[in-house]
Design an enzyme around this catalytic site. Sequence first.
Site, mmCIF file in Angstrom:
data_model
loop_
_atom_site.group_PDB
_atom_site.id
_atom_site.type_symbol
_atom_site.label_atom_id
_atom_site.label_comp_id
_atom_site.label_asym_id
_atom_site.label_seq_id
_atom_site.Cartn_x
_atom_site.Cartn_y
_atom_site.Cartn_z
ATOM 1 N N CYS A 235 0.826 -1.197 0.000
ATOM 2 C CA CYS A 235 0.000 0.000 0.000
ATOM 3 C C CYS A 235 0.863 1.251 0.000
ATOM 4 O O CYS A 235 2.086 1.190 -0.016
ATOM 5 C CB CYS A 235 -0.903 0.004 1.231
ATOM 6 S SG CYS A 235 -1.907 -1.487 1.399
ATOM 7 N N ARG B 74 -4.806 1.358 -0.878
ATOM 8 C CA ARG B 74 -4.696 -0.081 -0.662
ATOM 9 C C ARG B 74 -4.532 -0.877 -1.951
ATOM 10 O O ARG B 74 -5.264 -0.664 -2.927
ATOM 11 C CB ARG B 74 -5.930 -0.604 0.078
ATOM 12 C CG ARG B 74 -5.768 -2.076 0.475
ATOM 13 C CD ARG B 74 -6.975 -2.650 1.151
ATOM 14 N NE ARG B 74 -6.679 -3.998 1.636
ATOM 15 C CZ ARG B 74 -7.586 -4.932 1.878
ATOM 16 N NH1 ARG B 74 -8.872 -4.665 1.709
ATOM 17 N NH2 ARG B 74 -7.219 -6.129 2.302
ATOM 18 N N ASN C 117 1.703 -0.310 5.427
ATOM 19 C CA ASN C 117 2.207 -0.715 4.122
ATOM 20 C C ASN C 117 3.101 -1.920 4.323
ATOM 21 O O ASN C 117 4.118 -1.824 5.018
ATOM 22 C CB ASN C 117 3.000 0.445 3.487
ATOM 23 C CG ASN C 117 3.759 0.033 2.248
ATOM 24 O OD1 ASN C 117 3.339 -0.858 1.522
ATOM 25 N ND2 ASN C 117 4.887 0.684 2.002
ATOM 26 N N GLY C 118 2.740 -3.059 3.731
ATOM 27 C CA GLY C 118 3.595 -4.223 3.846
ATOM 28 C C GLY C 118 2.824 -5.493 4.104
ATOM 29 O O GLY C 118 1.620 -5.586 3.866
#
Length: 631
Positions: free
Chosen positions: A2, A50, A75-76
């Site tokens: 993201c 997203r 994010n990840g």
Amino acid sequence: MCGIAGIFHCGTPKPVDPARVRAMTDALAHRGPDGEGVWSAPGVALGHRRLSIIDLTGSPQPMASTDGRAMIVFNGEIYNFKELRRELENAGARFHTDGDTETILAAWQKWGPDCLSRLHGMFAFALYDLDARTLFLARDRLGVKPLFTAMLSDGSLAFASELKGLLAHPLLRREVDPLAVEDYLAWGYVPDHRSILKGVEKLPAGHYRLLRHGAPPAAPTRWWDVSFAERRRESAADLEAELLFHLREAVTSRMVSDVPLGAFLSGGVDSSSVVALMAEASRDPVRTCSIGFDESSVDETNYARQVATKFSTDHRERVVASDDFSEIDRLAAMFDEPFADASALPTWRVCQLARETVTVALSGDGADEAFAGYRRHRFHAAEERARLVLPARLRGPVFGALGALWPKADWAPRPLRAKTTFQSLGASGEEGYARALAVVAPELRASLYSDGFRRELGDYRAERPLIDLMRSAPARSGLDRAQYADLKFWLPGDILTKVDRTSMAVSLEAREPLLDHRLIEFAAGLPQNLRIRGGQGKWLLKHAMERYLPRDVLYRPKQGFVTPIAQWLRGPLAGEARRIGRGATLARTGWFDGDRIAGLAEAHISGRSDHSRLLWQLLMLDRSLAVLKIA
């Protein structure tokens, strides 16, 4: 995978306009085309874009904890989230989604900052605790996922996954840091300890920041490091078995996905090893993709095809033309900061190919840094042995003089390219390795600068932070210190930046199983002769993979992505090379001696010398200044 962005007022919690954060996340739309959201409260706003990978419809962000007391943008991927979730449920936590994001919230509420050591994965996230009125910014151990921050004139801290997210904020200053230009000219990228713009910082890998309303902004805190200070004492056979265990764990944990998944396959040791272990763990054919070149001397598709055939993968490949230079402006825009690793272009092309059929792709990045796979590692280990035999008082005068007198001969066979080796042996191990790693030597850089720019730099030289890092490394040998520097400096600044930006540009999630932190910690403890032996780097890894891969894949010379920039700059880009010193955006900065650059360009175009790497760096710097709307 993201994109995240946000604003936090460190002093008085002033209202934050959600539209401002939405503009920041809109600049990151490529990182997350499947959903968006902004949440705000007094003094804080969090934004998210997203790319749906896990729990496709059930984990929108920004996400609130079950009790509503914490909010997160993330994010990840957390690869052990199911195990963590069970542990947290046994401790009383309740969950409303099936994804990993909610697990981070529950882990924070139970363990606070210590939750980070329990997370296995790649991540950058911002978590706001409504009770404590704190913002928790965190980045994964190796720096796979980026996070930029900037203090603004209104007393707020802005953050974003990419610099372009910060550039969308009207209060961000666009003033170039001259030290970053020196860093960039040395390395070909702006390392994580600096940003191209003054006032912008990158949260270092393995660090977090805990910020409170009404308190001065806290400095980053290191929460993870890797140590080369201890040596494993088991037999080679036992260590090989343990290595295979870690490799299988790392690969299989990264194969969890609710969307199509595949792998990059170059035909080299690392990507081939990942594909072999994916095939072992998968009932269905692994989807693989390769990029080839129409220049046979740099094309590896035959090796990739050999591996694909051996493991019956669903293989796709595409040939990149040797004149594929038309997208350099778009390439510069992906990175925001100047970035001159020419392999970014084929990396982007293989990401484009992968995205046609998958949303997640596993890569082989990280093994060279962890297991001593670069040629420079073998050279450095040999030079360190020479330094042990010859005292510094002898080496300095003898090799320093030879290095000064020996001609630079990039065109010659490798044994005759002794100038850099002599210069290196005349210095300390740390100074020698910094010189080996640098793209442009300090003497050449200094000759390019204008008098005014030299005054701005003062006595700063780009090699100094790397040398200091090596000297303070938890290590026992010169090779240890070199690998530590690669993991801390080169890997996040160059390799991971390249893969993150090029994959995210096409909304593809790239996962790096060979950067599993348990595998990295294991590799750091290996005896040196299990890393380099008989002129081979990555010795134990190659030996362990002999049961899977052909010897000509394992033991052929390392190739890597090669882009024919020397030919471009003598042919279709010759005009661009000439413009750098005279009419380009770069010329208007006043940083460089235009006559000197023009002379180097003409020498290269005529074929008298090869200055392609320097000219490419200057060209990408010029393009980046245009992206940043500077000069």
